[in-house]
Design an enzyme around this catalytic site. Structure first.
Site, PDB file in Angstrom:
ATOM      1  N   GLU A 206       0.845  -1.206   0.000  1.00  0.00           N
ATOM      2  CA  GLU A 206       0.000   0.000   0.000  1.00  0.00           C
ATOM      3  C   GLU A 206       0.880   1.255   0.000  1.00  0.00           C
ATOM      4  OE1 GLU A 206      -3.275  -0.250   2.816  1.00  0.00           O
ATOM      5  OE2 GLU A 206      -4.153  -1.881   1.661  1.00  0.00           O
ATOM      6  N   GLU A 328      -4.735  -8.737  -0.802  1.00  0.00           N
ATOM      7  CA  GLU A 328      -5.566  -8.493   0.388  1.00  0.00           C
ATOM      8  C   GLU A 328      -7.000  -8.381  -0.087  1.00  0.00           C
ATOM      9  OE1 GLU A 328      -4.463  -5.387   3.178  1.00  0.00           O
ATOM     10  OE2 GLU A 328      -2.333  -5.864   2.937  1.00  0.00           O
TER      11      GLU A 328
HETATM   12  O1  AHR Z   1      -5.356  -6.159   6.559  1.00  0.00           O
HETATM   13  C1  AHR Z   1      -5.326  -5.037   7.368  1.00  0.00           C
HETATM   14  C2  AHR Z   1      -4.658  -3.857   6.696  1.00  0.00           C
HETATM   15  O2  AHR Z   1      -5.405  -3.458   5.582  1.00  0.00           O
HETATM   16  C3  AHR Z   1      -3.296  -4.098   6.117  1.00  0.00           C
HETATM   17  O3  AHR Z   1      -2.302  -3.991   7.069  1.00  0.00           O
HETATM   18  C4  AHR Z   1      -3.162  -3.028   5.097  1.00  0.00           C
HETATM   19  O4  AHR Z   1      -2.313  -3.382   4.036  1.00  0.00           O
HETATM   20  C5  AHR Z   1      -4.590  -2.781   4.649  1.00  0.00           C
HETATM   21  O5  AHR Z   1      -4.906  -1.455   4.664  1.00  0.00           O
END
Ligand code: AHR
Length: 527
Positions: A206, A328
């Protein structure tokens, strides 16, 4: 005598009316039947990579400490510090790949803090996640050994936000070099002679947010710099993953593909099913039917989002040399009342199971480009497989979807054809009433059907091109459903959501007829 059959004529009339009623009912049920056609003749060798079933473990709340790891001296049964109950449950899932150490934590993580004698390891504040004290007792060795125990590929998420190219380069060398350099010798001194095999390397996480608040242009330059110094040692081939977009940030993908498309193996997008990023995200267990449909609308909206990222990638990379990863994804609700807001501990209901099933169905369709997906996260954080409390463990409804779907890992994707009605409209678009997917491994075909509708069962006729004659004894099925969509599995109580054998189907010359109950997922195996 009205209402009573007294003679032959009455009897004939009755039969006539009865036949009419039957025809009417049959007509209604026929017209309401959905045909799901498995186009096995059109399968073209496209494999569903097992990595679509990837997991993600971050130093966040009790994902690592208390979830995966309790330490060797714990009274909780463990193998070398790893919780035995969790380890065994994860083995059942055949986890193909595990991402670590974050997430946001990755760009605050300095790997040297997590090696060497545990008592000497640095204690830091986990600033992303509630300021919890991180004692680094779970570090590189503990993670890579866990992957070996689970027989899964490690996916290391490197620190670009607050680290240096030198730090990441040395980490790679520490893990993978068989030489006698100082760094590789350090690994030996810490108890590991042979290097590990590490394929997946994330260059930041991110980068547009917690990973450094960068622009895609700036990140692209950093990516060039970091990838220059992260080298392949003695036959280990790194697969370098660029930090990708937050859901619909198509400009991020565009700029990265333009600038570094020829330098990366993959770019990783993040997509959460979340009601809002500001304010309450809603309860994980206490929600209305309307909120359920809204969430499902947001979950299935991942499909147009993926399509648009793929269209951009196709423009720069028509030969599909660069993979798209969804490293994710999953649901994000309010934390459970009374728990630390920074620990993202949420319950998991039948709603989460349905989100998981429809998301996996969507990923399967795009495996020409999507080669990995990592649900967030494996234990005790967001849409987990497993929840733990002290020595107790609960398998979530999402766990059961992953278990039922594991047959699709590395199987050949088979397109399925069906039309589905729209049962609701969410702020992100329409919600279909049905979702389905199919794959083949050897002679075995697996089909999954999800009835998203909360109220209505769905009559389905499952057909195929030329699977051959399917006999009753060759078909078996399991179902995951529950009485209420808000049902979850709780500590110390009998599980409300767990798969059961499903026998309510009929194999006919036309195909397999089945009634798919409202809010259920049925996994069918055809041999
Ligand atoms: O999964 C939780 C968080 O969500 C992670 O650390 C981040 O990459 C995303 O914003």
């Amino acid at each position: 005598m009205h209402g009573t059959i007294t003679n032959d004529n009455d009897m004939k009339n009755y039969r006539h009316i009865f036949a009419l009623a039957l025809a009417l009912i049959a007509g209604i049920s026929l017209s309401a039947q959905t045909r799901i056609h498995v186009k096995d003749a059109e399968a073209n060798g496209q494999i569903i990579p097992k990595e679509i079933y990837g997991q993600f473990s971050e130093h966040l709340g009790s994902c690592i400490y208390g979830g995966l790891w309790v330490g060797k001296d714990s009274s909780i049964p463990n193998k070398d510090g790893y919780r035995l109950d969790v380890l065994n449950a994860l083995k059942e899932l055949q986890v193909p790949v595990m991402r670590w150490p974050g997430g946001c934590f990755a760009d605050d993580y300095h790997w040297m803090d997590g090696i060497g004698p545990v008592s000497k390891r640095a204690k830091i504040s986990n600033n992303n996640w509630g300021g919890t004290l991180e004692d680094n007792s779970f570090g590189t060795h503990e993670f890579l050994n866990l992957c070996e125990l689970l027989d899964c590929e490690p996916y290391i998420s490197g620190n670009v936000g607050s680290g240096t190219p030198e730090e990441l380069a040395k980490w790679v060398e520490y893990m993978t070099s068989s030489s006698h350099s100082t760094v590789a010798e350090m690994r030996r001194e810490n108890g590991r002679d042979e290097p590990w095999k590490v394929k997946f390397l994330g260059i930041g996480n991110e980068a547009w947010g917690c990973g450094g608040n960068m622009t895609p242009e700036y990140y692209s330059n950093l990516f060039r710099r970091y990838t220059t110094y992260t080298r392949d040692y003695n036959g280990n081939r790194l697969y370098k993953i660029a930090s990708g977009a937050s859901d619909t940030d198509y400009n991020w993908t565009e700029v990265c593909m333009q600038n570094i498309g020829d330098k990366m193996d993959a770019i990783a997008v993040h997509y959460y099913t979340c009601m809002t990023w500001t304010g309450s995200k809603g309860s994980a267990t206490n929600f209305t039917d309307q909120e359920y449909y809204r969430a499902l609308g947001r979950a299935v909206a991942i499909e147009p989002c993926i399509q648009k990222h793929i269209a951009i990638m196709d423009k720069y990379d028509p030969e599909c040399k660069v993979d798209l990863l969804v490293d994710e994804w999953g649901t994000w609700w309010d934390v459970e009342p009374g728990t630390d807001p920074g620990h993202l501990f949420q319950q998991n209901t039948m709603r989460d199971a349905i989100v998981a099933a429809v998301s996996l169905d969507i990923f399967h369709k795009y495996t020409r480009r999507i080669k990995m997906a990592n649900i967030a996260q494996v234990v005790n954080v967001l849409q987990s497989m497993i929840l733990t409390r002290d020595d107790q463990m609960v398998l979530t409804p999402t766990y059961h979807v992953f278990e039922m779907y594991k047959v699709h890992q590395d199987a050949e994707f088979i397109p399925v054809d069906y039309s589905t009605s729209e049962i609701a409209n969410s702020d992100k678009g329409p919600v279909p009433s049905l979702s389905a997917t199919a794959s083949r491994k050897g002679d075995v075909v697996n089909v999954d059907i999800t009835n998203i509708d909360l109220k209505n069962d769905q009559e389905v006729l499952l057909t195929w091109d030329d699977l051959g004659k399917v006999r009753k004894r060759d078909v078996s099925a399991r179902i995951l459903t529950s009485k209420k969509i808000t049902d979850c599995n709780e500590f110390g109580k009998k599980a409300k959501v767990a798969p059961e054998a499903f026998k309510d189907f009929k194999v006919t010359d036309d195909g397999i007829e089945l009634k798919v109950p409202a809010m259920s997922i049925i996994a069918i195996e055809i041999k």
